[in-house]
Design an enzyme around this catalytic site. Structure first.
Site, PDB file in Angstrom:
ATOM      1  N   ASN A  30     -12.369   0.387  -5.875  1.00 35.37           N
ATOM      2  CA  ASN A  30     -12.059   0.052  -7.318  1.00 35.37           C
ATOM      3  C   ASN A  30     -13.364  -0.536  -8.013  1.00 35.37           C
ATOM      4  O   ASN A  30     -14.151  -1.659  -7.630  1.00 35.37           O
ATOM      5  CB  ASN A  30     -11.110  -0.951  -6.906  1.00 35.37           C
ATOM      6  CG  ASN A  30     -10.271  -1.577  -8.315  1.00 35.37           C
ATOM      7  OD1 ASN A  30     -11.035  -1.664  -9.898  1.00 35.37           O
ATOM      8  ND2 ASN A  30      -9.972  -2.878  -8.449  1.00 35.37           N
ATOM      9  N   CYS A  53      -6.401  -5.391  -7.984  1.00 32.48           N
ATOM     10  CA  CYS A  53      -6.714  -4.927  -6.399  1.00 32.48           C
ATOM     11  C   CYS A  53      -6.180  -6.245  -5.231  1.00 32.48           C
ATOM     12  O   CYS A  53      -5.373  -5.387  -4.128  1.00 32.48           O
ATOM     13  CB  CYS A  53      -7.290  -3.362  -6.201  1.00 32.48           C
ATOM     14  SG  CYS A  53      -9.263  -4.920  -5.765  1.00 32.48           S
ATOM     15  N   HIS A  54      -6.056  -6.936  -6.266  1.00 33.91           N
ATOM     16  CA  HIS A  54      -5.656  -8.345  -5.293  1.00 33.91           C
ATOM     17  C   HIS A  54      -4.132  -8.074  -5.266  1.00 33.91           C
ATOM     18  O   HIS A  54      -3.939  -8.850  -4.531  1.00 33.91           O
ATOM     19  CB  HIS A  54      -6.172  -9.567  -5.572  1.00 33.91           C
ATOM     20  CG  HIS A  54      -5.548 -10.124  -7.446  1.00 33.91           C
ATOM     21  ND1 HIS A  54      -7.016  -8.783  -8.150  1.00 33.91           N
ATOM     22  CD2 HIS A  54      -4.613  -9.992  -8.356  1.00 33.91           C
ATOM     23  CE1 HIS A  54      -5.830  -9.468  -9.496  1.00 33.91           C
ATOM     24  NE2 HIS A  54      -5.059 -10.176  -9.240  1.00 33.91           N
ATOM     25  N   GLU A  74      -1.774 -16.256 -10.038  1.00 32.65           N
ATOM     26  CA  GLU A  74      -0.832 -16.076 -10.620  1.00 32.65           C
ATOM     27  C   GLU A  74       0.491 -16.360 -10.030  1.00 32.65           C
ATOM     28  O   GLU A  74       1.567 -15.952 -10.386  1.00 32.65           O
ATOM     29  CB  GLU A  74      -1.526 -14.333  -9.963  1.00 32.65           C
ATOM     30  CG  GLU A  74      -2.687 -13.560 -11.492  1.00 32.65           C
ATOM     31  CD  GLU A  74      -2.852 -12.196 -10.656  1.00 32.65           C
ATOM     32  OE1 GLU A  74      -1.358 -11.564 -10.208  1.00 32.65           O
ATOM     33  OE2 GLU A  74      -3.446 -12.045 -11.086  1.00 32.65           O
ATOM     34  N   TYR A 107       0.332  -1.442   0.182  1.00 29.55           N
ATOM     35  CA  TYR A 107       0.431  -0.016  -0.246  1.00 29.55           C
ATOM     36  C   TYR A 107       0.898   1.545   0.158  1.00 29.55           C
ATOM     37  O   TYR A 107       0.646   2.401  -0.691  1.00 29.55           O
ATOM     38  CB  TYR A 107      -0.896  -0.007   1.401  1.00 29.55           C
ATOM     39  CG  TYR A 107      -1.886  -1.390   1.208  1.00 29.55           C
ATOM     40  CD1 TYR A 107      -2.859  -0.788   0.354  1.00 29.55           C
ATOM     41  CD2 TYR A 107      -1.849  -2.506   1.750  1.00 29.55           C
ATOM     42  CE1 TYR A 107      -3.991  -1.695   0.641  1.00 29.55           C
ATOM     43  CE2 TYR A 107      -2.906  -3.123   1.737  1.00 29.55           C
ATOM     44  CZ  TYR A 107      -4.188  -3.124   1.572  1.00 29.55           C
ATOM     45  OH  TYR A 107      -4.726  -4.060   1.109  1.00 29.55           O
TER      46      TYR A 107
END
Length: 190
Positions: free
Chosen positions: A147, A155-156, A182, A124
């Site tokens: 978002n 945003c993950h 991912e 962040y």
């Protein structure tokens, strides 16, 4: 051209926003497009949540989105989201309609979309620094919560600097699933 023609007249496409629901590894996602691009992604899009989200979008967009899964832009959004969850797509190439967010949150989300690729994470505070506000980590967290395009605007991929996973509008299990997809986190054992 930001919607104005040479004579100053508004040339915005008057096509109504369109919606479809796509199944995913994190549950059904509501996708909504306008003439400008993908404008909304909503988690847990079963009947009640979907209807509430469509009502909210109607008030914000000025017209209620219509169910139109065959709309070309919407069909492409569904195709790309499906390919992402199959592990076949690492970068979304959809046009995005940023009209549901402005100011600092938009600036942060645009930086996130452009600067944090598939398989990477950012803290962040680091993301706050990237937009010139190094002390605005909490404001970055608020921007992630606001978002309108989660998954596509990733945003993950924003985590706590101490290694914690942080929050997520779709729920922490969904965030873990996306990060595992991912390759950032190990796949769950069961």
């Amino acid at each position: 051209m930001d919607g104005e023609g040479q004579d100053g007249q508004d040339e915005r496409d008057t096509r109504r926003p369109a919606w479809a629901v796509v199944d995913s590894d994190i549950g059904p996602l509501l996708l909504v497009t306008t003439a400008r691009g993908l404008v909304g992604v909503v988690f847990h899009a079963r009947d009640a949540v979907r209807e509430k989200a469509l009502d909210e979008l109607a008030s914000r967009l000025g017209t209620r989105p219509v169910h139109a899964p065959g709309d070309p832009l919407l069909a492409e959004a569904v195709r790309q989201v499906t390919a992402y969850f199959r592990g076949e797509l690492r970068e979304f190439t959809l046009p995005l309609d940023w009209s549901l967010i402005s100011g600092f949150p938009r600036e942060v989300l645009r930086e996130l979309a452009a600067g944090v690729p598939y398989g990477a994470v950012v803290g962040y505070g680091e993301l706050a620094g990237r937009v010139g506000q190094p002390r605005a980590a909490q404001a970055v967290g608020a921007a992630m919560g606001a978002n309108p395009l989660p998954v596509v605007v990733p945003c993950h991929r924003v985590v706590e600097s101490d290694g914690g996973i942080g929050g997520f509008g779709g729920g922490l299990e969904a965030k873990r699933t996306l990060l595992a997809l991912e390759g950032v986190l190990p796949q769950p054992l069961f």
